[in-house]
Design an enzyme around this catalytic site. Structure first.
Site, mmCIF file in Angstrom:
data_model
loop_
_atom_site.group_PDB
_atom_site.id
_atom_site.type_symbol
_atom_site.label_atom_id
_atom_site.label_comp_id
_atom_site.label_asym_id
_atom_site.label_seq_id
_atom_site.Cartn_x
_atom_site.Cartn_y
_atom_site.Cartn_z
ATOM 1 N N CYS A 111 2.849 4.587 7.444
ATOM 2 C CA CYS A 111 3.961 4.967 6.559
ATOM 3 C C CYS A 111 4.714 6.200 7.038
ATOM 4 O O CYS A 111 5.805 6.495 6.543
ATOM 5 C CB CYS A 111 3.453 5.194 5.148
ATOM 6 S SG CYS A 111 2.648 3.747 4.492
ATOM 7 N N HIS A 236 8.595 9.399 1.543
ATOM 8 C CA HIS A 236 8.058 8.041 1.630
ATOM 9 C C HIS A 236 7.802 7.530 0.210
ATOM 10 O O HIS A 236 7.221 8.233 -0.622
ATOM 11 C CB HIS A 236 6.767 8.051 2.455
ATOM 12 C CG HIS A 236 5.998 6.779 2.337
ATOM 13 N ND1 HIS A 236 6.603 5.546 2.492
ATOM 14 C CD2 HIS A 236 4.691 6.539 2.073
ATOM 15 C CE1 HIS A 236 5.686 4.606 2.321
ATOM 16 N NE2 HIS A 236 4.533 5.172 2.056
ATOM 17 N N ASN A 266 6.033 -0.064 -2.017
ATOM 18 C CA ASN A 266 5.815 0.721 -0.797
ATOM 19 C C ASN A 266 6.083 -0.189 0.406
ATOM 20 O O ASN A 266 5.325 -1.124 0.658
ATOM 21 C CB ASN A 266 4.354 1.224 -0.814
ATOM 22 C CG ASN A 266 3.979 1.988 0.438
ATOM 23 O OD1 ASN A 266 4.705 1.987 1.429
ATOM 24 N ND2 ASN A 266 2.824 2.627 0.389
HETATM 25 N N1 ACO Z 1 -4.309 -3.215 -12.879
HETATM 26 C C1 ACO Z 1 -5.184 -2.806 -13.820
HETATM 27 N N2 ACO Z 1 -6.236 -2.025 -13.550
HETATM 28 C C2 ACO Z 1 -6.393 -1.624 -12.284
HETATM 29 C C3 ACO Z 1 -5.520 -2.013 -11.251
HETATM 30 C C4 ACO Z 1 -4.443 -2.835 -11.594
HETATM 31 N N3 ACO Z 1 -3.536 -3.262 -10.694
HETATM 32 N N4 ACO Z 1 -5.934 -1.461 -10.104
HETATM 33 C C5 ACO Z 1 -7.037 -0.736 -10.392
HETATM 34 N N5 ACO Z 1 -7.312 -0.852 -11.704
HETATM 35 C C6 ACO Z 1 -8.409 -0.261 -12.449
HETATM 36 C C7 ACO Z 1 -9.575 0.146 -11.579
HETATM 37 O O1 ACO Z 1 -10.446 -0.945 -11.378
HETATM 38 C C8 ACO Z 1 -10.204 1.227 -12.420
HETATM 39 O O2 ACO Z 1 -10.976 0.623 -13.426
HETATM 40 P P1 ACO Z 1 -12.366 1.288 -13.919
HETATM 41 O O3 ACO Z 1 -11.985 2.634 -14.459
HETATM 42 O O4 ACO Z 1 -12.850 0.321 -14.929
HETATM 43 O O5 ACO Z 1 -13.203 1.380 -12.681
HETATM 44 C C9 ACO Z 1 -9.006 1.906 -13.100
HETATM 45 O O6 ACO Z 1 -7.945 0.966 -13.035
HETATM 46 C C10 ACO Z 1 -8.573 3.188 -12.430
HETATM 47 O O7 ACO Z 1 -8.510 2.952 -11.019
HETATM 48 P P2 ACO Z 1 -8.051 4.089 -10.036
HETATM 49 O O8 ACO Z 1 -8.164 3.577 -8.635
HETATM 50 O O9 ACO Z 1 -8.776 5.340 -10.405
HETATM 51 O O10 ACO Z 1 -6.501 4.218 -10.434
HETATM 52 P P3 ACO Z 1 -5.479 5.317 -10.003
HETATM 53 O O11 ACO Z 1 -4.909 5.989 -11.178
HETATM 54 O O12 ACO Z 1 -6.014 6.171 -8.880
HETATM 55 O O13 ACO Z 1 -4.297 4.432 -9.399
HETATM 56 C C11 ACO Z 1 -3.444 3.808 -7.251
HETATM 57 C C12 ACO Z 1 -4.533 3.606 -8.282
HETATM 58 C C13 ACO Z 1 -2.127 3.375 -7.891
HETATM 59 C C14 ACO Z 1 -3.741 2.951 -6.040
HETATM 60 C C15 ACO Z 1 -3.354 5.309 -6.867
HETATM 61 O O14 ACO Z 1 -4.642 5.790 -6.515
HETATM 62 C C16 ACO Z 1 -2.416 5.557 -5.728
HETATM 63 O O15 ACO Z 1 -1.225 5.351 -5.823
HETATM 64 N N6 ACO Z 1 -2.913 6.055 -4.598
HETATM 65 C C17 ACO Z 1 -2.094 6.339 -3.416
HETATM 66 C C18 ACO Z 1 -1.858 5.058 -2.725
HETATM 67 C C19 ACO Z 1 -0.835 5.182 -1.660
HETATM 68 O O16 ACO Z 1 0.119 5.904 -1.774
HETATM 69 N N7 ACO Z 1 -1.052 4.417 -0.612
HETATM 70 C C20 ACO Z 1 -0.123 4.224 0.382
HETATM 71 C C21 ACO Z 1 -0.268 5.170 1.501
HETATM 72 S S1 ACO Z 1 0.924 4.811 2.670
HETATM 73 C C22 ACO Z 1 0.308 3.844 3.948
HETATM 74 O O17 ACO Z 1 0.052 4.358 4.997
HETATM 75 C C23 ACO Z 1 0.099 2.336 3.740
#
Ligand code: ACO
Length: 309
Positions: A111, A236, A266
């Site tokens: 990214c 980004h 993304n």
């Molecule tokens: N729908 C509903 N529930 C979900 C979903 C979904 N799509 N995805 C995860 N959950 C659940 C999980 O299972 C978890 O449940 P639990 O509490 O029962 O275990 C709960 O929601 C919380 O999960 P988290 O992973 O803690 O959620 P978080 O608030 O961290 O959000 C996310 C997840 C959106 C992925 C966030 O961590 C994020 O945006 N991280 C950065 C990702 C990013 O920017 N990546 C790209 C980098 S760029 C590259 O190089 C590709």
């Protein structure tokens, strides 16, 4: 010499999946995705390829640039999602554009890739080695997404963005990139046995909200500027909460952080040039404005570059 942007272009496929479509595929909801990410829709390839998207974005960038394909002497494509490993995407783009005088190569910095392409092109132009460069971020993430994994499939989309740079008299503006391979496991995509993006979401989130503000501050220091001197910060487009957290840490109003991730998700290295092109076409960018581009992603990698429009 300095490379000044003289044309931008972008392309995304028409077909899209919205959050309600995804909630039919995995256990999730429109409300959860909007709240945790800000994403509403993501455009997904049906007929296109990474090359065809890159070519369409490039044609649009060249249209208003005053530079003909045969005047290009450098083409860099940032991608990690091409369907074809050899020849390079950049060489395929060259062929389609008829840019026979360009030297062409791909780079992969996930990214942060457009930032790496930008910095690489600027370094070449500063040396006087090339005069007219086309830099492209093009990604087909839908091909590498596990559509059964709700924690990743909601995030990503496909698309391409491009910028044409022309060498002008002037000094290169501050720019840098960083890498931390020791933390690479937080975000991976292995080729075997299953080629899927895997991510420790919270670790990547923490990394982004720490490193991006640090990068912006490092850049401002190098440029001997303050946030008051900056018109826009084009980050980004990974997650609205990341952009908001960065704005808060930098004590800067969110209105200076344009976003389009609600529409595209993304798109990895395509996200910054797609957003720049939209801002350009909407007439938001005026000559002389100062813009910071900042990226982060797999590697881990991150960086920031100062752009004068
Ligand atoms: N729908 C509903 N529930 C979900 C979903 C979904 N799509 N995805 C995860 N959950 C659940 C999980 O299972 C978890 O449940 P639990 O509490 O029962 O275990 C709960 O929601 C919380 O999960 P988290 O992973 O803690 O959620 P978080 O608030 O961290 O959000 C996310 C997840 C959106 C992925 C966030 O961590 C994020 O945006 N991280 C950065 C990702 C990013 O920017 N990546 C790209 C980098 S760029 C590259 O190089 C590709």
């Amino acid at each position: 010499m300095i490379g000044r942007i003289c044309g931008t272009g972008s392309y995304v496929p028409d077909h899209f999946l919205d959050n309600n479509d995804l909630s039919q595929m995995v256990e999730t909801s429109d409300e959860w995705i909007r709240e945790r990410t800000g994403v509403v829709r993501r455009h997904i390839v049906q007929e296109d390829t990474v090359v065809s998207m890159a070519v369409k974005a490039s044609r649009r960038a060249l249209e208003g640039s005053g530079i003909a394909p045969e005047d290009l002497d450098l083409i860099i494509v940032s991608t990690f999602t091409s369907e074809v490993l050899l020849p390079s995407t950049a060489c395929e783009v060259q062929k389609e554009l008829g840019a026979g005088n360009a030297t062409c190569f791909d780079l992969n910095a996930a990214c942060t890739g457009f930032l790496f392409a930008w910095n690489t092109a600027q370094a070449y132009l500063a040396q006087g080695m090339y005069r007219n460069a086309l830099i492209i971020g093009a990604e087909r993430l839908s091909r590498y997404v596990d559509w059964k994994d709700r924690s990743t499939c909601i995030l990503f989309g496909d698309g391409a963005g491009a910028a044409v740079l022309k060498a002008e008299k002037g000094s290169t503006l501050p720019m840098f990139t960083h890498s931390d391979g020791a933390k690479g496991e937080a975000l991976t995509c292995f080729t075997r046995p299953d080629t899927y993006i895997q991510m420790e979401g919270q670790a990547v989130f923490r990394f982004a909200v720490k490193k991006v503000p640090e990068a912006v501050e490092e850049l401002l220091k190098k440029a001997d500027m303050t946030m008051e001197d900056i018109d826009y910060l084009v980050l980004h487009q990974a997650n609205r909460r990341i952009v908001e957290a960065v704005a808060k840490r930098l004590k800067t109003d969110i209105s200076r952080f344009p976003m389009n991730l609600q529409e595209y998700g993304n798109t990895s290295s395509a996200s910054i040039p797609i957003l720049l092109d939209e801002m350009n076409r909407e007439g938001k960018l005026k000559r002389g404005q100062k813009i910071i581009l900042a990226g982060f992603g797999a590697g881990l990698s991150w960086g920031a570059s100062l752009v004068e429009w």
